[in-house]
Design an enzyme around this catalytic site. Structure first.
Site, PDB file in Angstrom:
ATOM      1  N   ALA A 247      52.163   3.521  -0.049  1.00 42.91           N
ATOM      2  CA  ALA A 247      52.610   2.182   0.387  1.00 42.91           C
ATOM      3  C   ALA A 247      53.149   2.149   1.812  1.00 42.91           C
ATOM      4  O   ALA A 247      53.698   1.124   2.232  1.00 42.91           O
ATOM      5  CB  ALA A 247      53.633   1.586  -0.571  1.00 42.91           C
ATOM      6  N   ALA A 248      52.963   3.217   2.586  1.00 42.52           N
ATOM      7  CA  ALA A 248      53.417   3.179   3.979  1.00 42.52           C
ATOM      8  C   ALA A 248      52.678   2.092   4.759  1.00 42.52           C
ATOM      9  O   ALA A 248      53.279   1.386   5.582  1.00 42.52           O
ATOM     10  CB  ALA A 248      53.218   4.536   4.643  1.00 42.52           C
ATOM     11  N   GLY A 249      51.386   1.958   4.500  1.00 43.63           N
ATOM     12  CA  GLY A 249      50.615   0.915   5.171  1.00 43.63           C
ATOM     13  C   GLY A 249      51.071  -0.476   4.781  1.00 43.63           C
ATOM     14  O   GLY A 249      51.055  -1.404   5.605  1.00 43.63           O
ATOM     15  N   ASP A 250      51.479  -0.646   3.527  1.00 42.07           N
ATOM     16  CA  ASP A 250      51.992  -1.945   3.080  1.00 42.07           C
ATOM     17  C   ASP A 250      53.313  -2.262   3.768  1.00 42.07           C
ATOM     18  O   ASP A 250      53.572  -3.412   4.151  1.00 42.07           O
ATOM     19  CB  ASP A 250      52.178  -1.944   1.561  1.00 42.07           C
ATOM     20  CG  ASP A 250      50.870  -1.726   0.822  1.00 42.07           C
ATOM     21  OD1 ASP A 250      49.818  -2.148   1.335  1.00 42.07           O
ATOM     22  OD2 ASP A 250      50.904  -1.128  -0.266  1.00 42.07           O
TER      23      ASP A 250
END
Length: 304
Positions: A247-250
């Protein structure tokens, strides 16, 4: 400055392993836990944690996970009146995270696969007065395109995260104010192997040529590269110790959207995205890892 997120809502089933298994291999894991996820819901929580009024539009199943997923959204301050409970199971993601914080993810859409034209009226109501619309590709592609058209018609900034990557119609590129693939997604979309700034710049230009106004390629621990009408620019990542990159991209998309919705300069919005992504990898889980506003401002060095 309301932000609307249209997309997936999943329950993540996460196992921690020493390393990621090879095909046909059985490994003994360290631990197992469940955590609310889904790229859409993650991005909604990322925005809400940064104090942006946030509305989620999507679907959950009528199973136990469905109520847990709704509760999680509400607990983080996300408005869930645009979320429909539909017969059948909720979406799930099966995630393995190794000791190097790398991961593999398998998604079973469940209720997310039922998102369709019937969801458009709820989205249109949610878009009333919205500054930004966040989209991903974990719901049917035709519905994502319809949502992008609705966002564009109402003057919202349309931010499309093309994940999981798949071929996109020309119309969807043209509807994207901002396209935010990571390295592997940019490679899939363009056929250009993205592994450094030079190859990322080539891929970003190729995606702009297809119609996207601004392309931001998320380069993980290296940072981010953006291409728009003003040219190509690179921003280095913040240095942190990663324990879980899920979820780093989120988190990045959430930080970016909140900064832009507040009228902050584009360069500052990129720094917000990078700071949110960096902070998220220092914690386990998807939604539980999203930073709050104080944490982000402290790392980014930007005034609140």
């Amino acid at each position: 400055m309301t932000i609307v997120v249209f997309g997936s809502i999943n329950m993540d089933l996460v196992v921690r392993t020493p390393r990621l298994p090879a095909p046909g291999e059985t490994l003994t894991g360290h631990s197992f836990f469940t955590a609310p996820g889904g790229k859409g819901a993650n991005q909604a929580v990322a925005c809400a944690r940064l104090d942006a009024p946030t509305r989620m539009v999507g679907r959950v199943g009528d199973d136990l996970f469905g109520e847990q997923l709704r509760h999680s959204l509400r607990s983080f301050g996300v408005q869930d009146d645009g979320v429909l409970t539909t017969p059948g199971p909720s979406g799930v993601a099966l995630i393995a995270v190794d000791d190097a914080a790398e991961n593999t993810i398998v998604i079973v859409p469940g209720a997310n696969g039922a998102v369709g034209s019937e969801d458009m009226p709820r989205l249109e109501r949610a878009l009333d007065g919205a500054r930004a619309l966040l989209l991903q590709l974990e719901t049917p592609l035709a519905t994502v395109a319809a949502a992008a058209r609705a966002g564009r018609a109402r003057g919202a900034t349309v931010i499309l995260d093309p994940a999981p990557a798949l071929p996109l119609p020309d119309e969807l590129y043209a509807l994207a104010d901002i396209l935010t693939p990571n390295e592997s997604e940019a490679t899939t979309l363009t056929g250009i192997p993205v592994h450094d700034e030079q190859s990322a710049a080539a891929a970003a230009r190729a995606l702009r040529a297809r119609g996207a106004r601004t392309v931001i390629i998320k380069l993980g621990a290296r940072g981010a590269l953006a291409a728009d009408a003003n040219g190509v620019r690179f921003w280095p990542a913040f240095t942190v110790t990663a324990v879980d990159t899920v979820a780093a991209g989120d988190a990045f998309n959430g930080g970016l959207a909140v900064a832009l919705s507040e009228g902050r300069p584009f360069e500052e919005a990129i720094r917000w995205g990078l700071a949110a992504g960096a902070l998220s990898v220092t914690k386990h889980g998807a939604q539980p890892s999203m930073p709050d506003r104080a944490e982000l401002l402290a790392l980014s060095g930007v005034r609140g």
